[in-house]
Every structure is written in C-alpha cells, then in structure tokens.
Design an enzyme around this catalytic site. Structure first.
Site, PDB file in Angstrom:
ATOM      1  N   ARG A   1      19.634  49.072   9.587  1.00  0.00           N
ATOM      2  CA  ARG A   1      20.138  48.535  10.854  1.00  0.00           C
ATOM      3  C   ARG A   1      19.943  47.026  10.840  1.00  0.00           C
ATOM      4  O   ARG A   1      18.888  46.539  10.436  1.00  0.00           O
ATOM      5  CB  ARG A   1      19.405  49.138  12.044  1.00  0.00           C
ATOM      6  CG  ARG A   1      19.711  48.403  13.351  1.00  0.00           C
ATOM      7  CD  ARG A   1      19.290  49.152  14.578  1.00  0.00           C
ATOM      8  NE  ARG A   1      20.131  50.311  14.771  1.00  0.00           N
ATOM      9  CZ  ARG A   1      20.091  51.069  15.867  1.00  0.00           C
ATOM     10  NH1 ARG A   1      19.258  50.802  16.839  1.00  0.00           N
ATOM     11  NH2 ARG A   1      20.889  52.118  15.970  1.00  0.00           N
TER      12      ARG A   1
ATOM     13  N   ARG B   1      15.633  56.316  18.541  1.00  0.00           N
ATOM     14  CA  ARG B   1      16.297  57.534  18.083  1.00  0.00           C
ATOM     15  C   ARG B   1      16.795  57.448  16.644  1.00  0.00           C
ATOM     16  O   ARG B   1      16.539  58.341  15.834  1.00  0.00           O
ATOM     17  CB  ARG B   1      17.485  57.884  18.997  1.00  0.00           C
ATOM     18  CG  ARG B   1      17.146  58.783  20.146  1.00  0.00           C
ATOM     19  CD  ARG B   1      18.014  58.453  21.335  1.00  0.00           C
ATOM     20  NE  ARG B   1      17.846  57.063  21.706  1.00  0.00           N
ATOM     21  CZ  ARG B   1      16.816  56.618  22.451  1.00  0.00           C
ATOM     22  NH1 ARG B   1      15.928  57.463  22.900  1.00  0.00           N
ATOM     23  NH2 ARG B   1      16.693  55.335  22.740  1.00  0.00           N
ATOM     24  N   THR B   2      17.506  56.376  16.313  1.00  0.00           N
ATOM     25  CA  THR B   2      18.118  56.321  14.990  1.00  0.00           C
ATOM     26  C   THR B   2      17.053  56.302  13.899  1.00  0.00           C
ATOM     27  O   THR B   2      17.099  57.089  12.947  1.00  0.00           O
ATOM     28  CB  THR B   2      19.046  55.099  14.865  1.00  0.00           C
ATOM     29  OG1 THR B   2      20.027  55.158  15.898  1.00  0.00           O
ATOM     30  CG2 THR B   2      19.745  55.087  13.521  1.00  0.00           C
TER      31      THR B   2
ATOM     32  N   HIS C   1      28.530  52.018  14.076  1.00  0.00           N
ATOM     33  CA  HIS C   1      27.317  52.851  14.056  1.00  0.00           C
ATOM     34  C   HIS C   1      27.754  54.245  13.588  1.00  0.00           C
ATOM     35  O   HIS C   1      27.789  55.201  14.359  1.00  0.00           O
ATOM     36  CB  HIS C   1      26.698  52.910  15.453  1.00  0.00           C
ATOM     37  CG  HIS C   1      25.284  53.404  15.472  1.00  0.00           C
ATOM     38  ND1 HIS C   1      24.697  54.059  14.411  1.00  0.00           N
ATOM     39  CD2 HIS C   1      24.342  53.353  16.442  1.00  0.00           C
ATOM     40  CE1 HIS C   1      23.466  54.382  14.726  1.00  0.00           C
ATOM     41  NE2 HIS C   1      23.213  53.963  15.959  1.00  0.00           N
TER      42      HIS C   1
ATOM     43  N   LYS D   1      10.041  35.714   5.458  1.00  0.00           N
ATOM     44  CA  LYS D   1       9.860  34.590   4.531  1.00  0.00           C
ATOM     45  C   LYS D   1      11.197  34.050   4.031  1.00  0.00           C
ATOM     46  O   LYS D   1      11.239  33.157   3.195  1.00  0.00           O
ATOM     47  CB  LYS D   1       9.025  35.045   3.329  1.00  0.00           C
ATOM     48  CG  LYS D   1       7.660  35.605   3.695  1.00  0.00           C
ATOM     49  CD  LYS D   1       6.973  36.191   2.464  1.00  0.00           C
ATOM     50  CE  LYS D   1       5.677  36.880   2.826  1.00  0.00           C
ATOM     51  NZ  LYS D   1       5.042  37.531   1.659  1.00  0.00           N
TER      52      LYS D   1
END
Length: 307
Positions: free
Chosen positions: A104, A54-55, A132, A83
């Site tokens: 995120r 969703r986000t 959030h 890396k």
C-alpha cells in the site's frame, strides 16, 4: 495460470481468472481446515506506506490461516524508507526474503513501479486515490455470495467518488459484467473523476447517471456502496469540514430502499453509516470484511501456485 502474476489493477485478470479465485474462495469458506498448511514455508511481505486496519490485517490473517509467515512494516518510518530508500530497492531487497508482497502506498502507480523490479508477485493493496484491486475482489465475492450473480445490477456509489479508489476499482470491475448500471451520488466537488467517466463508462457504453440526493435514488438500487469523505486526500481542511457530512445513511433513509438492497462499505466508516444500520440485515459491510480475508487467501494461494 495465475502463478507468479502481479495484481495491480482489477482488470489484470480475465473474468475466467477471477472466477478461479472466487471458486477457490468458496472452497475455503466451505472447509477452511483443508487449507491450513498449503503455504507452509512461504512468506508474505506486507509493505504498508500508509495506515490500514482491514487490508493489512486481512492479508496477514489470510497468510497465517494458510500456514505461511509474515514480514514487513505497517508504516514507512519503521523501515529504510525513512532513510530515503526507493520503492525499487525496497522490493528488490524484500524479494530476497519473501515469496510474495502486498504493497500500500500513498502515491499512485507505486506498486506498478515495484512490480517492474520485483522477482516475486506484487499485489497492489491500494495506491493513493487510484486503485484498490483486492478490495474490489472482496466486493465482488460479497455480491456474488449474497446476490448469487454479478450481472443485471443497479449499483449506487455514494460519498467521496473523486478520491475513493475503492469506487474507481469497483466501477472498472463491475463494468465488465453484463447489464450493470451505476448511479453516482455525491456533492459536485467529489464527483466521479473524468478518467473513470470517459475511459470506463462512456468508452464501454455503460449506463450511468449522477444524483445529489440519496433519497431520490435509493428505491432503484440493488447495492448501495457507501464511502467516507477522506480527510487524508484533502489539501484544504475547510473543504473537508464542509463536505464530510454530505451523506449519512440512517434508519429513516433506509425506508426508501428495497427489502433486499445490500449496503456495502470498504471501511473504516466515520459517521456516514449510522450505527443503527448495523442491526438491519441489509447492512453487509462486516460480512464484506470477513469475505476479504477469504478472497485474499484464495489470491495468495493462486499467485504462489500452491493450489
């Protein structure tokens, strides 16, 4: 003015600034065609070090519906993070290509670190079990649209309150509005953390109490905010298995609730909300998901200063 600002915590914006975002979201909902080209030539970078449906998709849909473009990655192995590249170097590089970034990250505070090295606005799209803020904007817009106000509410938060960053952010945000009170429903092992209890609730004299049975408090609630028990936050699989089915909202339990109680959930759900609740008009979680796209459209437009 919100142009050029970062959004890392739900309290980064004043209540007046939040209302600016919500008012613009109202306009977009009313006539989305008016906003089809406001971000022409702008690029959003979605930097997702953790999985998301969703986000990430709502951020990308938001930018595309504003006429902008998307770059980024949906998991770290698809980037130079694999890396060993640091968050600071990633955001410095992305700042050469994009106009705004949504990040995120599984580590708490990572978007804040990114913002310290960034020449473009950084939006925290979830950091570990911490915050959030754009889910919180989604939750607030949903309540505001469907209830008509953000004050004088009794909010029940149920499930994983220890690791649930959406709950932590929501409590922070709704504590700023008048006469809201909270009831926290969870097993003892997943109680609301001390920093939320002491720094947000007790410090600001916000009324709250804790309960172990959902049925005991459903009749008092204006909003029930359900959350899943998050497997990815547990170090011990046995603890997860023991707690994962602690609370399941079904038709029988909904008999205890008010006729106008709203059921919200940041999604994804596992089995904590029975599918039969989808047919109940009080189940508002898919409306909530759609409002998430509109509020992110408004947020992007505001941070880029295109409106």
């Amino acid at each position: 003015m919100l142009k050029g600002r970062h959004l890392l915590d739900p309290r980064d914006f004043s209540l007046e600034e939040l209302e600016e975002v919500f008012s613009l979201a109202d306009e977009i909902i009313e006539d989305p065609k008016k906003f089809l080209h406001v971000c022409d030539g702008k690029i959003l970078a979605t930097l997702f070090y953790e999985p998301s449906t969703r986000t990430r998709c709502s951020f990308e849909a938001a930018m595309l519906r504003l006429g902008g473009s998307i770059i980024g990655f949906s998991e770290p192995n698809a980037s130079s993070v694999s890396k060993g590249e640091s968050v600071a170097d990633t955001i410095r590089t992305i700042g050469c290509y994009a106009d705004i970034a949504a990040m995120r990250h599984p580590k708490e505070g990572a978007p804040t670190i990114a913002s310290m090295y960034s020449n473009i606005p950084v939006i925290n799209a979830g950091d570990g079990s911490h915050q959030h803020p754009t889910q919180t904007l989604t939750d607030l817009l949903t309540i505001r649209k469907l209830k008509g106000h953000l004050s004088n509410l009794t909010i029940g938060c149920c499930g994983d309150l220890k690791f649930g960053r959406t709950v932590h952010s929501l409590v922070k945000a709704l504590s700023r509005y008048n006469n809201n009170k909270f009831i926290f429903i969870s097993p003892e092992e997943l109680n609301i953390p001390d920093y939320v209890r002491k720094e947000i609730l007790e410090k600001n004299n916000i009324e709250f109490r804790e309960a172990s049975k959902m049925e005991d408090v459903l009749g008092e609630l204006d909003i029930l905010y359900m959350t899943r028990v998050q497997r990815e936050r547990f170090f011990n699989e046995d603890d997860y298995v023991r707690l994962k089915d602690s609370y399941i909202l079904d038709k029988e339990k909904m008999k205890y609730a008010k006729d106008d109680m709203m059921v919200l959930h940041p999604l994804p759900r596992v089995n904590e909300i029975s599918y039969e609740i989808d047919e109940d008009p009080r189940g508002c979680y898919f409306k909530q998901a759609k409002f998430g796209m509109y509020v992110r459209m408004a947020l992007i437009a505001k941070l880029l200063g295109v409106r």
